[in-house]
Design an enzyme around this catalytic site. Structure first.
Site, PDB file in Angstrom:
ATOM      1  N   GLY A  23       2.631  -5.355   7.377  1.00  0.00           N
ATOM      2  CA  GLY A  23       1.790  -6.152   6.902  1.00  0.00           C
ATOM      3  C   GLY A  23       0.622  -6.497   7.543  1.00  0.00           C
ATOM      4  O   GLY A  23       0.254  -5.919   8.756  1.00  0.00           O
ATOM      5  N   SER A  24       0.013  -7.512   7.360  1.00  0.00           N
ATOM      6  CA  SER A  24      -1.295  -7.850   7.857  1.00  0.00           C
ATOM      7  C   SER A  24      -0.916  -8.456   9.368  1.00  0.00           C
ATOM      8  O   SER A  24      -0.131  -9.461   9.273  1.00  0.00           O
ATOM      9  CB  SER A  24      -2.079  -8.876   7.002  1.00  0.00           C
ATOM     10  OG  SER A  24      -1.339 -10.070   6.812  1.00  0.00           O
ATOM     11  N   ASN A  49       0.896  -1.413   0.035  1.00  0.00           N
ATOM     12  CA  ASN A  49       0.154   0.007   0.069  1.00  0.00           C
ATOM     13  C   ASN A  49       0.793   1.285   0.046  1.00  0.00           C
ATOM     14  O   ASN A  49       0.337   2.287  -0.402  1.00  0.00           O
ATOM     15  CB  ASN A  49      -0.870  -0.085   1.183  1.00  0.00           C
ATOM     16  CG  ASN A  49      -0.467  -0.069   2.437  1.00  0.00           C
ATOM     17  OD1 ASN A  49       0.803  -0.499   2.731  1.00  0.00           O
ATOM     18  ND2 ASN A  49      -1.225   0.460   3.454  1.00  0.00           N
ATOM     19  N   GLU A  55       4.798  -4.042  12.240  1.00  0.00           N
ATOM     20  CA  GLU A  55       3.950  -2.958  11.927  1.00  0.00           C
ATOM     21  C   GLU A  55       2.763  -3.634  11.361  1.00  0.00           C
ATOM     22  O   GLU A  55       2.870  -3.761   9.914  1.00  0.00           O
ATOM     23  CB  GLU A  55       4.456  -1.685  10.850  1.00  0.00           C
ATOM     24  CG  GLU A  55       5.812  -1.286  11.691  1.00  0.00           C
ATOM     25  CD  GLU A  55       5.531  -0.257  12.835  1.00  0.00           C
ATOM     26  OE1 GLU A  55       4.486   0.138  13.072  1.00  0.00           O
ATOM     27  OE2 GLU A  55       6.416  -0.265  13.696  1.00  0.00           O
ATOM     28  N   LEU A  56       1.838  -3.613  11.996  1.00  0.00           N
ATOM     29  CA  LEU A  56       0.369  -4.308  11.489  1.00  0.00           C
ATOM     30  C   LEU A  56      -0.537  -3.472  11.314  1.00  0.00           C
ATOM     31  O   LEU A  56      -0.521  -2.201  11.307  1.00  0.00           O
ATOM     32  CB  LEU A  56       0.258  -5.539  12.303  1.00  0.00           C
ATOM     33  CG  LEU A  56       1.636  -6.363  12.823  1.00  0.00           C
ATOM     34  CD1 LEU A  56       1.102  -7.344  13.922  1.00  0.00           C
ATOM     35  CD2 LEU A  56       2.185  -7.044  11.485  1.00  0.00           C
ATOM     36  N   CYS A  91      -3.043   1.662   6.681  1.00  0.00           N
ATOM     37  CA  CYS A  91      -3.280   0.916   7.756  1.00  0.00           C
ATOM     38  C   CYS A  91      -3.807   1.959   9.178  1.00  0.00           C
ATOM     39  O   CYS A  91      -4.362   1.314   9.850  1.00  0.00           O
ATOM     40  CB  CYS A  91      -1.742   0.549   8.265  1.00  0.00           C
ATOM     41  SG  CYS A  91      -0.689   2.100   8.235  1.00  0.00           S
ATOM     42  N   GLU A 132      -9.952  -5.443  10.345  1.00  0.00           N
ATOM     43  CA  GLU A 132      -9.507  -4.233   9.589  1.00  0.00           C
ATOM     44  C   GLU A 132     -10.256  -4.457   8.319  1.00  0.00           C
ATOM     45  O   GLU A 132     -10.136  -5.427   7.479  1.00  0.00           O
ATOM     46  CB  GLU A 132      -8.050  -4.497   9.387  1.00  0.00           C
ATOM     47  CG  GLU A 132      -7.495  -3.481   8.430  1.00  0.00           C
ATOM     48  CD  GLU A 132      -6.003  -3.780   8.377  1.00  0.00           C
ATOM     49  OE1 GLU A 132      -5.511  -4.828   8.405  1.00  0.00           O
ATOM     50  OE2 GLU A 132      -5.223  -2.410   8.531  1.00  0.00           O
TER      51      GLU A 132
HETATM   52  P1  NAP Z   1       0.647  -9.014   3.773  1.00  0.00           P
HETATM   53  O1  NAP Z   1      -0.501  -9.787   2.843  1.00  0.00           O
HETATM   54  O2  NAP Z   1       0.617  -9.207   5.107  1.00  0.00           O
HETATM   55  O3  NAP Z   1       1.781  -8.903   2.999  1.00  0.00           O
HETATM   56  C1  NAP Z   1       2.985  -8.274   3.386  1.00  0.00           C
HETATM   57  C2  NAP Z   1       4.332  -8.783   3.075  1.00  0.00           C
HETATM   58  O4  NAP Z   1       4.346  -9.838   3.596  1.00  0.00           O
HETATM   59  C3  NAP Z   1       4.169  -8.921   1.565  1.00  0.00           C
HETATM   60  O5  NAP Z   1       5.439  -8.756   1.067  1.00  0.00           O
HETATM   61  C4  NAP Z   1       3.815 -10.221   1.502  1.00  0.00           C
HETATM   62  O6  NAP Z   1       4.337 -11.132   0.258  1.00  0.00           O
HETATM   63  C5  NAP Z   1       4.577 -11.008   2.599  1.00  0.00           C
HETATM   64  N1  NAP Z   1       4.143 -12.204   2.934  1.00  0.00           N
HETATM   65  C6  NAP Z   1       3.272 -13.033   2.857  1.00  0.00           C
HETATM   66  N2  NAP Z   1       3.175 -13.977   3.314  1.00  0.00           N
HETATM   67  C7  NAP Z   1       4.422 -14.309   3.983  1.00  0.00           C
HETATM   68  C8  NAP Z   1       5.030 -15.119   4.879  1.00  0.00           C
HETATM   69  N3  NAP Z   1       4.521 -16.488   5.136  1.00  0.00           N
HETATM   70  N4  NAP Z   1       6.152 -15.224   5.405  1.00  0.00           N
HETATM   71  C9  NAP Z   1       6.753 -13.917   5.128  1.00  0.00           C
HETATM   72  N5  NAP Z   1       6.245 -13.026   4.307  1.00  0.00           N
HETATM   73  C10 NAP Z   1       5.094 -12.955   3.878  1.00  0.00           C
HETATM   74  O7  NAP Z   1      -0.080  -7.365   3.482  1.00  0.00           O
HETATM   75  P2  NAP Z   1      -0.485  -6.486   2.376  1.00  0.00           P
HETATM   76  O8  NAP Z   1      -1.962  -6.965   2.031  1.00  0.00           O
HETATM   77  O9  NAP Z   1       0.546  -6.246   1.549  1.00  0.00           O
HETATM   78  O10 NAP Z   1      -0.789  -5.004   3.375  1.00  0.00           O
HETATM   79  C11 NAP Z   1      -1.898  -4.843   3.790  1.00  0.00           C
HETATM   80  C12 NAP Z   1      -1.463  -4.911   5.478  1.00  0.00           C
HETATM   81  O11 NAP Z   1      -0.604  -4.315   5.738  1.00  0.00           O
HETATM   82  C13 NAP Z   1      -2.695  -4.349   6.197  1.00  0.00           C
HETATM   83  O12 NAP Z   1      -3.152  -5.198   7.255  1.00  0.00           O
HETATM   84  C14 NAP Z   1      -2.155  -3.040   6.791  1.00  0.00           C
HETATM   85  O13 NAP Z   1      -2.800  -2.458   7.856  1.00  0.00           O
HETATM   86  C15 NAP Z   1      -0.869  -3.355   7.013  1.00  0.00           C
HETATM   87  N6  NAP Z   1      -0.104  -2.293   7.151  1.00  0.00           N
HETATM   88  C16 NAP Z   1       0.545  -1.812   8.261  1.00  0.00           C
HETATM   89  C17 NAP Z   1       1.132  -0.355   8.204  1.00  0.00           C
HETATM   90  C18 NAP Z   1       1.821   0.007   9.500  1.00  0.00           C
HETATM   91  O14 NAP Z   1       2.842   0.629   9.530  1.00  0.00           O
HETATM   92  N7  NAP Z   1       1.301  -0.321  10.618  1.00  0.00           N
HETATM   93  C19 NAP Z   1       1.466   0.210   7.136  1.00  0.00           C
HETATM   94  C20 NAP Z   1       0.985  -0.328   5.877  1.00  0.00           C
HETATM   95  C21 NAP Z   1       0.117  -1.594   5.969  1.00  0.00           C
HETATM   96  P3  NAP Z   1       3.361 -11.357  -0.969  1.00  0.00           P
HETATM   97  O15 NAP Z   1       2.949 -10.000  -1.418  1.00  0.00           O
HETATM   98  O16 NAP Z   1       4.168 -12.071  -1.932  1.00  0.00           O
HETATM   99  O17 NAP Z   1       2.376 -12.188  -0.394  1.00  0.00           O
END
Ligand code: NAP
Length: 472
Positions: free
Chosen positions: A223-224, A147, A243-244, A277, A371
């Protein structure tokens, strides 16, 4: 991919499609476990060269990254818009923040100080002089979401370089082009070869292999929550910074400027299709202000322009994946079945989920308690500020929360009682600048970002004690 300062290809490629046009925009290599090992080995070999850079050398590398982004601002923003469907005006805003983030990192590289310990405060500390050194931690694995594909990467790469570490970056599968763009920029700086590496491919394969690699010292993940928890479980004794997500809430008190507040809320709820997020997800409005607030929200939402992410006038475009859009629609339907009223949107037009406003949403509906990560906002009526605080705190998450009020005591009480990482008075919880401490409580994560705060998670504090008794 970019490993050890070289551009690497593989045998296995996947098509990258624009979330908006659905056209193929690139073919992306998929790293194997061997590629992961090669990147970590390169980062390992580069540690010595990296650690021997002076603070001013590290700072200048970071300033030159910032400068390159400033020169290529539009090009970098268009890449974000193409691969993630972020409307161009927000992508340009992201690049402006990225430039600032690398500049802050450059500044912090020059401020990486230890402290002097008052040893003689202990009975046996007489004639001892001690201080701490902040030394590089080693190899940092950065795993980032789709994002904010430049600025959230900058929040990891910036402090890692500032502290003299080496990095292996695994960006989200949907946003590899921004990571490669960064690699091109870094390739043109004086950063030692191998100190920065980019691996592309799925989280399951590349992410897992990084998390399990013994040479990696810190996994910094944004990420999530579901993936964050898995990483924490697999990481052993490594440091982990998470950072979730969140379901950020806002309280609106009586006697505030409702048109101003509604304007802020529309931006907070719908920017980047709500895929932020700290996107505004739940609004709790005191009874007296409720009707006017709802009316203003609908009027301002109607003004949003829906369309192509590459059009600079677009406010809302397609979500990241079709299946995410289907999930969001399903959650809206469930909320309505559970008693919510649909005030605006709720349907897909030309492949884009319209910004959606719901009212009187049950706390247990997914659009409220999970979320939502989509352009959906819930507005509920409250009879007291305490009720609003209680409702916001009734969540598994706690990243940021906001309150609009003109009453000092109310603002003060809310800032103390809200269970979140950051409270924003008289703005939406979606507010962030990049030098502030940022990070949540509960399932919103562990640790803080904001360069000054991250950098200390990326160093090893070493204590040096001098015995002055024996001095000649
Ligand atoms: P995501 O699906 O959790 O993916 C994040 C990253 O993790 C991607 O690079 C993904 O790779 C990787 N990943 C997936 N499975 C994994 C595993 N088993 N082991 C290690 N890495 C793995 O999140 P997203 O959909 O990209 O982003 C949205 C989420 O991020 C939301 O929950 C949002 O709130 C959160 N977020 C938090 C912040 C903060 O600062 N708190 C900021 C921005 C976003 P792939 O893409 O290849 O699956």
């Amino acid at each position: 991919m970019y490993i050890n300062g070289e551009w690497i290809s593989t045998v296995d490629y996947v098509e990258l499609k624009s979330p908006y046009t659905k056209e193929v925009i690139a073919k992306i290599p998929r790293a194997t476990k061997e590629d992961v090992s090669a990147a970590v080995e390169a980062a390992d070999r580069a540690q010595q060269a990296m650690a021997s850079l002076t603070a001013i050398e590290r700072a200048n590398i970071l300033y030159s990254i910032a400068q390159a982004f400033a020169k290529k601002r539009l090009e970098a923003a268009k890449i974000i818009s193409q691969e993630s469907s972020k409307p161009l005006k927000f992508a340009l805003g992201e690049i402006d923040r990225t430039i600032e983030t690398y500049r802050f990192a450059g500044d912090e590289a020059k401020r990486l100080v230890g402290e002097i310990i008052p040893m003689d405060a202990a009975k046996t500390g007489q004639n001892r002089f001690a201080y701490t050194l902040e030394q590089p931690l080693g190899i940092i694995a950065a795993i980032t979401p789709f994002n904010f594909p430049q600025n959230l990467v900058a929040h990891k790469v910036g402090p890692a370089i500032a502290a003299g570490n080496t990095i292996v970056l695994k960006p989200a599968s949907q946003t590899p082009l921004s990571a490669l763009f960064l690699a091109k920029i870094i390739d043109s700086t004086n950063l030692p070869k191998g100190a920065f590496n980019v691996l592309l491919g799925s989280g399951g394969i590349v992410g897992d292999a990084l998390v399990e690699n013994d040479k990696v010292k810190l996994i910094t993940f944004t990420g999530s929550p579901a993936v964050g928890i898995q990483i924490k479980e697999k990481s052993g004794l490594k440091r982990v910074a998470l950072e979730l997500g969140s379901n950020s809430g806002l309280i609106v008190d009586r006697n505030v400027n409702i048109p101003y507040v509604a304007n802020k809320c529309v931006t907070g709820a719908f920017s980047n299709q709500g895929q932020v997020c700290i996107s505004l997800q739940r609004v709790y409005v005191v009874e007296d202000a409720f009707d006017e607030f709802v009316e203003e929200m609908i009027a301002k939402t109607q003004d949003l322009k829906i369309g192509s992410p590459l059009d600079e006038t677009t406010d809302i475009s397609a979500m990241i994946h079709e299946k995410e859009q289907q999930r969001a629609k399903q959650w809206i339907a469930e909320a309505i079945a559970e008693g919510a009223s649909l005030l605006y949107g709720g349907k897909v037009e030309d492949g884009i989920l319209l910004p959606t406003i719901l009212a009187n949403v049950d706390r247990k509906s997914k659009v409220s308690c999970q979320e939502v990560f989509a352009p959906i906002v819930s507005i509920n009526k409250i009879s007291s500020i305490e009720e609003g605080i209680e409702a916001i705190n009734d969540s598994n998450y706690g990243l940021q929360a906001g309150i609009f009020t003109n009453d000092i005591q109310t603002a003060f009480t809310a800032s103390k009682k809200l269970s979140v990482g950051g409270v924003v008075i008289n703005d939406v919880p979606t507010y962030r600048v990049d030098q502030m401490p940022y990070g949540g409580v509960k399932q919103s994560g562990t640790g803080k970002e904001g360069i000054k705060y991250t950098i200390h998670e990326m160093t090893e504090t070493k204590l040096v004690i001098w015995n002055q008794e024996g001095a000649l």
